[in-house]
Scaffold this motif. Structure first.
Motif, PDB file in Angstrom:
ATOM      1  N   ARG A  87      38.134  48.782  38.914  1.00  0.00           N
ATOM      2  CA  ARG A  87      37.457  48.355  40.132  1.00  0.00           C
ATOM      3  C   ARG A  87      38.478  48.092  41.254  1.00  0.00           C
ATOM      4  O   ARG A  87      38.314  48.540  42.384  1.00  0.00           O
ATOM      5  N   ALA A 124      30.454  38.160  46.655  1.00  0.00           N
ATOM      6  CA  ALA A 124      30.039  39.499  47.105  1.00  0.00           C
ATOM      7  C   ALA A 124      30.665  39.855  48.465  1.00  0.00           C
ATOM      8  O   ALA A 124      31.145  38.990  49.195  1.00  0.00           O
ATOM      9  N   GLY A 125      30.684  41.156  48.741  1.00  0.00           N
ATOM     10  CA  GLY A 125      31.218  41.651  50.014  1.00  0.00           C
ATOM     11  C   GLY A 125      32.729  41.532  50.114  1.00  0.00           C
ATOM     12  O   GLY A 125      33.281  41.504  51.211  1.00  0.00           O
ATOM     13  N   THR A 126      33.415  41.527  48.962  1.00  0.00           N
ATOM     14  CA  THR A 126      34.864  41.313  49.037  1.00  0.00           C
ATOM     15  C   THR A 126      35.600  42.532  49.588  1.00  0.00           C
ATOM     16  O   THR A 126      36.617  42.385  50.256  1.00  0.00           O
ATOM     17  N   ARG A 127      35.086  43.750  49.297  1.00  0.00           N
ATOM     18  CA  ARG A 127      35.795  44.924  49.822  1.00  0.00           C
ATOM     19  C   ARG A 127      35.719  44.935  51.349  1.00  0.00           C
ATOM     20  O   ARG A 127      36.673  45.279  52.040  1.00  0.00           O
ATOM     21  N   GLU A 170      22.905  40.376  45.527  1.00  0.00           N
ATOM     22  CA  GLU A 170      23.317  41.608  44.836  1.00  0.00           C
ATOM     23  C   GLU A 170      22.686  41.699  43.453  1.00  0.00           C
ATOM     24  O   GLU A 170      22.510  42.781  42.915  1.00  0.00           O
TER      25      GLU A 170
HETATM   26  O1  CDP Z   1      32.838  42.297  46.198  1.00  0.00           O
HETATM   27  P1  CDP Z   1      32.131  43.577  46.465  1.00  0.00           P
HETATM   28  O2  CDP Z   1      30.663  43.346  46.807  1.00  0.00           O
HETATM   29  O3  CDP Z   1      32.820  44.440  47.456  1.00  0.00           O
HETATM   30  O4  CDP Z   1      32.202  44.421  45.098  1.00  0.00           O
HETATM   31  P2  CDP Z   1      31.306  44.386  43.775  1.00  0.00           P
HETATM   32  O5  CDP Z   1      32.088  45.127  42.735  1.00  0.00           O
HETATM   33  O6  CDP Z   1      29.939  44.869  44.094  1.00  0.00           O
HETATM   34  O7  CDP Z   1      31.273  42.876  43.346  1.00  0.00           O
HETATM   35  C1  CDP Z   1      30.279  42.006  43.806  1.00  0.00           C
HETATM   36  C2  CDP Z   1      30.630  40.606  43.451  1.00  0.00           C
HETATM   37  O8  CDP Z   1      30.546  40.430  42.049  1.00  0.00           O
HETATM   38  C3  CDP Z   1      32.041  40.138  43.807  1.00  0.00           C
HETATM   39  O9  CDP Z   1      32.202  39.854  45.169  1.00  0.00           O
HETATM   40  C4  CDP Z   1      32.126  38.908  42.941  1.00  0.00           C
HETATM   41  O10 CDP Z   1      31.408  37.834  43.536  1.00  0.00           O
HETATM   42  C5  CDP Z   1      31.415  39.375  41.668  1.00  0.00           C
HETATM   43  N1  CDP Z   1      32.342  39.872  40.630  1.00  0.00           N
HETATM   44  C6  CDP Z   1      32.622  39.028  39.558  1.00  0.00           C
HETATM   45  O11 CDP Z   1      32.103  37.924  39.487  1.00  0.00           O
HETATM   46  N2  CDP Z   1      33.503  39.461  38.576  1.00  0.00           N
HETATM   47  C7  CDP Z   1      34.087  40.677  38.658  1.00  0.00           C
HETATM   48  N3  CDP Z   1      34.939  41.063  37.708  1.00  0.00           N
HETATM   49  C8  CDP Z   1      33.809  41.518  39.735  1.00  0.00           C
HETATM   50  C9  CDP Z   1      32.924  41.092  40.708  1.00  0.00           C
END
Ligand code: CDP
Length: 237
Positions: A87, A124-127, A170
Motif C-alpha cells: 500500500r 482516511a484521506g491520507t494519500r 469509507e
Molecule cells: O488513507 P487513504 O484513504 O488515502 O487510503 P486507504 O488505503 O483507503 O485507507 C483508508 C484509511 O484506512 C486510512 O486513512 C486509515 O485510517 C485506515 N487504515 C488502517 O487503519 N490501517 C491500514 N493498514 C491502512 C489504512
C-alpha cells in the motif's frame, strides 16, 4: 445527489473537514509542510534538488522526483507493522504521478528531489493529505512549479456523493456500499491523479469531479495562505 443524506459528523455533502496547513515544520529540510484534515495529519519534507545517488540512476536529460509515503505505526489505533508494504509503495508512486506534472524537472539533469511524507495520524484521506502537504513543501523549498496541486477524496455512500470521507464513511456498507475516488488537480483545473475504488456511473463520475473541483479550490486557498503566512513571518524566505 440527495441533499438530505445525513453524514455521521453532520457535515454537508460538499463540506470539508477542518483544515490546518503550515509550512516550515521541519527545519532541517529544504522545504516542509503539515496538512491536517480533521483527524488525518500529514507531514512532508523535501530535500533537494541534489545529485542523484545511486549514480547509475542519474538521468542526464532531466531531474527526478522521488516520493516516499509512510503511515506511522501509531497513526491508527490498531498498530501498523513498521516498514514498507504494498500500500505504501503504491501511494508513494501515485503521489509522484500527482506532483510531477507541475514540476520543471528538465532544469535539473542528474539530480533528484526527495519528498518524504509521514502520516502521523490517520482517519482516511491520507494519500490526499500527503499530496497537499507535499505540494506545499515543494513550494516552500523554492522548487520551481507551474502550479499548485490540491487533492481530495470524493466518495459515494450508497447513491450519494460526499467530499472528504472519514474512515467511518469509507467503511459504510449500506445499499451500494462505499466508493472512494481520490482526485488531485492543479489550480488551473488539470487533473493529475484520480483513483477509483468501488462502482460509479459515468454520469455520476462527472458530478464527483465537479465536487472535487470545488473542494480543491478551497484547499488551494488554504495552501496559498500557509505559504503567504510563512513569507510574512520569515520576512521573505
Ligand atoms: O488513507 P487513504 O484513504 O488515502 O487510503 P486507504 O488505503 O483507503 O485507507 C483508508 C484509511 O484506512 C486510512 O486513512 C486509515 O485510517 C485506515 N487504515 C488502517 O487503519 N490501517 C491500514 N493498514 C491502512 C489504512
Amino acid at each position: 445527489m440527495t441533499e438530505k443524506f445525513k453524514r455521521g459528523d453532520g457535515r454537508a455533502i460538499d463540506e470539508l473537514r477542518q483544515i490546518e496547513a503550515k509550512v516550515g515544520v521541519v527545519p532541517n529540510a529544504d522545504g516542509s509542510a503539515m496538512y491536517r484534515s480533521g483527524d488525518t495529519i500529514a507531514i512532508a519534507a523535501v530535500y533537494g534538488p541534489k545529485k542523484m545517488h545511486p549514480q547509475h540512476q542519474q538521468d542526464p536529460s532531466r531531474g527526478q522526483l522521488r516520493c516516499d509515503y509512510n503511515m506511522l505505526s501509531f497513526s491508527v489505533s490498531e498498530r501498523i507493522k513498521p516498514g514498507k508494504n504494498r500500500r505504501a509503495m503504491e501511494i508513494s508512486e501515485i503521489t509522484k504521478w500527482a506532483l510531477e506534472p507541475v514540476l520543471i524537472l528538465d532544469k535539473y539533469p542528474n539530480q533528484v528531489i526527495d519528498v518524504f511524507i509521514d502520516i502521523i495520524q490517520a482517519d482516511a484521506g491520507t494519500r490526499c493529505a500527503g499530496i497537499n502537504a507535499a505540494s506545499l513543501a515543494l513550494a516552500h523549498a523554492g522548487v520551481p512549479m507551474k502550479d499548485m496541486v490540491s487533492s481530495i477524496a470524493v466518495g459515494k455512500l450508497d447513491k450519494t456523493l460526499v467530499v472528504d470521507l472519514t474512515k467511518e464513511e469509507e467503511d459504510f456498507e449500506e445499499g451500494e456500499g462505499p466508493t472512494d475516488i481520490p482526485i488531485s488537480m492543479t489550480h488551473s483545473g488539470k487533473i493529475t491523479h484520480m483513483q477509483l475504488d468501488g462502482k460509479i456511473s459515468a454520469e455520476q463520475l462527472k458530478d464527483a469531479v465537479d465536487l472535487a473541483k470545488g473542494a480543491c479550490a478551497k484547499i488551494y486557498e488554504i495552501q496559498k495562505k500557509a505559504l503567504k503566512d510563512a513569507v510574512d513571518f520569515e520576512g521573505g524566505k
